[in-house]
Each structure stands twice: as C-alpha cells, then as structure tokens.
Design a protein around this motif. Structure first.
Motif, mmCIF file in Angstrom:
data_model
loop_
_atom_site.group_PDB
_atom_site.id
_atom_site.type_symbol
_atom_site.label_atom_id
_atom_site.label_comp_id
_atom_site.label_asym_id
_atom_site.label_seq_id
_atom_site.Cartn_x
_atom_site.Cartn_y
_atom_site.Cartn_z
ATOM 1 N N PRO A 83 2.038 0.195 -11.501
ATOM 2 C CA PRO A 83 0.579 0.269 -11.563
ATOM 3 C C PRO A 83 -0.112 -0.916 -12.247
ATOM 4 N N GLY A 84 0.380 -1.413 -13.331
ATOM 5 C CA GLY A 84 -0.264 -2.537 -14.015
ATOM 6 C C GLY A 84 -0.200 -3.850 -13.257
ATOM 7 N N TYR A 85 0.568 -3.890 -12.174
ATOM 8 C CA TYR A 85 0.745 -5.121 -11.388
ATOM 9 C C TYR A 85 0.142 -5.004 -9.992
ATOM 10 N N GLN A 86 -0.464 -3.876 -9.695
ATOM 11 C CA GLN A 86 -1.090 -3.709 -8.382
ATOM 12 C C GLN A 86 -2.314 -4.609 -8.281
ATOM 13 N N GLY A 87 -2.611 -5.020 -7.058
ATOM 14 C CA GLY A 87 -3.754 -5.892 -6.825
ATOM 15 C C GLY A 87 -3.438 -7.366 -6.971
ATOM 16 N N ARG A 88 -2.161 -7.705 -7.113
ATOM 17 C CA ARG A 88 -1.750 -9.106 -7.266
ATOM 18 C C ARG A 88 -1.040 -9.651 -6.032
ATOM 19 N N GLY A 89 -1.034 -8.881 -4.949
ATOM 20 C CA GLY A 89 -0.391 -9.335 -3.718
ATOM 21 C C GLY A 89 1.091 -9.020 -3.631
ATOM 22 N N ILE A 90 1.597 -8.199 -4.539
ATOM 23 C CA ILE A 90 3.032 -7.886 -4.571
ATOM 24 C C ILE A 90 3.424 -7.013 -3.386
ATOM 25 N N GLY A 91 2.658 -5.964 -3.115
ATOM 26 C CA GLY A 91 2.943 -5.109 -1.954
ATOM 27 C C GLY A 91 2.873 -5.900 -0.665
ATOM 28 N N LYS A 92 1.881 -6.759 -0.571
ATOM 29 C CA LYS A 92 1.717 -7.614 0.612
ATOM 30 C C LYS A 92 2.925 -8.544 0.772
ATOM 31 N N ALA A 93 3.398 -9.112 -0.326
ATOM 32 C CA ALA A 93 4.559 -10.008 -0.271
ATOM 33 C C ALA A 93 5.818 -9.254 0.152
ATOM 34 N N LEU A 94 5.997 -8.042 -0.346
ATOM 35 C CA LEU A 94 7.149 -7.236 0.062
ATOM 36 C C LEU A 94 7.088 -6.928 1.559
ATOM 37 N N MET A 95 5.911 -6.566 2.051
ATOM 38 C CA MET A 95 5.757 -6.270 3.478
ATOM 39 C C MET A 95 6.009 -7.515 4.332
ATOM 40 N N ARG A 96 5.514 -8.636 3.909
ATOM 41 C CA ARG A 96 5.738 -9.877 4.668
ATOM 42 C C ARG A 96 7.209 -10.263 4.696
ATOM 43 N N GLU A 97 7.919 -9.995 3.601
ATOM 44 C CA GLU A 97 9.354 -10.304 3.579
ATOM 45 C C GLU A 97 10.109 -9.390 4.544
ATOM 46 N N ILE A 98 9.699 -8.148 4.656
ATOM 47 C CA ILE A 98 10.312 -7.264 5.653
ATOM 48 C C ILE A 98 10.097 -7.844 7.048
ATOM 49 N N THR A 121 -5.899 0.192 3.327
ATOM 50 C CA THR A 121 -6.494 -1.154 3.322
ATOM 51 C C THR A 121 -5.414 -2.230 3.377
ATOM 52 N N LEU A 122 -4.343 -2.032 2.621
ATOM 53 C CA LEU A 122 -3.229 -2.988 2.627
ATOM 54 C C LEU A 122 -2.655 -3.127 4.034
ATOM 55 N N PHE A 123 -2.315 -2.013 4.661
ATOM 56 C CA PHE A 123 -1.679 -2.077 5.980
ATOM 57 C C PHE A 123 -2.621 -2.647 7.036
ATOM 58 N N LEU A 124 -3.871 -2.232 7.015
ATOM 59 C CA LEU A 124 -4.837 -2.781 7.976
ATOM 60 C C LEU A 124 -4.991 -4.287 7.778
ATOM 61 N N GLY A 125 -5.027 -4.741 6.538
ATOM 62 C CA GLY A 125 -5.163 -6.163 6.239
ATOM 63 C C GLY A 125 -3.978 -6.995 6.694
ATOM 64 N N LEU A 126 -2.824 -6.353 6.819
ATOM 65 C CA LEU A 126 -1.616 -7.046 7.288
ATOM 66 C C LEU A 126 -1.457 -6.967 8.809
ATOM 67 N N GLY A 127 -2.444 -6.385 9.482
ATOM 68 C CA GLY A 127 -2.386 -6.325 10.941
ATOM 69 C C GLY A 127 -1.754 -5.076 11.511
#
Length: 154
Positions: A83-98, A121-127
């Motif tokens: 939680p303290g690290y959300q909003g820094r692009g970490i989830g997006k980076a993990l998804m892009r690596e997949i 919002t995250l998933f829609l933003g990643l296409g």
C-alpha cells in the motif's frame, strides 16, 4: 529504483505479507480472506506451474504477480503492491513485464474485484478492455475481467 525479477523461494513469505496488506485494504467491502490468509504451501504449489514476478524498490520487495499461459491465453492473478508504494507505477511495470515475457500468448486475461476503481483504471490505461462480469463468483465476490490481445489469434 524499480527492478522487476522472477521470485525466488526466499521471497515467498514477503510476497504473502504484501499480498495480505494490499488485499486487506478491501476488507469489509469484500471477503478477501482467500488472498490475505494464503499460506506458504499455496505459493509453493503455484510456483511449480506458474511464473511469479516480484518488484523491488531500492532493494525492498514491494509487489508481486503470478501468471501462466494455457492454450495461448496468459492468465494473470494476484497482482499486489504494498500500500505505501502504490501509485508509483509498480503494478504497471509488473504488468508490462508479463506482456514482455508471455511470448507464447496471443491474449492476456486478468480479473479484479468489481468495485476497485484503481485496478480498473490501471488495466484500462494499459490497453485492456472489459470482457466479462462475473457476479457472485469466487468467494461470493463480483469480478470484472479484462483482456488484451498481443497478436492476432491463429
């Protein structure tokens, strides 16, 4: 600095702690016990036939995700960011690596709890595009599932 790498067995306890914190934010809105109380035995079983990625922020484990490919579909589960690290692009980076690693997949598929606008919002933003709604699904929770095509299906 953010680093994404494959999980090692010694990471599993930290992965479970991060997952419990991340999913614990939804306690009261959903029954999240399946994700907050997962055991080392469960993650060890998953590690046998799924890939597990972790995110490190300046050397500290702050996120993880699991995925596997079946019949050309990459199934993504348990995307979790501390939680303290959300909003820094970490989830997006993990998804892009997949997306980078799932070379034998033509489609990516991920579900999230229906009333989690941040995830949507995250998933829609990643296409990713909404594909289905699963009412009263896993642990009587409503889910929304998204998909993204990497290359034309054969």
């Amino acid at each position: 600095m953010l680093t994404i790498r494959r999980a090692r067995e010694q990471d599993f306890a930290d992965i479970l702690k991060i997952q419990a914190e991340a999913f614990g934010e939804y306690q009261g809105l959903y029954d999240v016990n399946a994700w907050t109380k997962e055991t080392l035995e469960n993650i060890n079983l998953d590690a046998r036939d799924k890939l597990i990625l972790v995110a490190e922020w300046e050397g500290m484990l702050v996120g993880s995700v699991r995925f596997w490919v079946v019949a050309g579909v990459c199934v993504i589960r348990l995307l979790s960011v501390k939680p303290g690290y959300q909003g820094r692009g970490i989830g997006k980076a993990l998804m892009r690596e997949i997306e980078r690693q799932a070379t034998d997949a033509h489609k990516l598929y991920v579900c999230t709890m229906l009333r989690t606008s941040r995830n949507t919002t995250l998933f829609l933003g990643l296409g990713y595009r909404p594909e289905s709604v699963l009412p009263d699904h896993y642990h009587h929770t409503d889910f929304i599932c998204f998909s993204k095509y990497l290359k034309p299906a054969s």
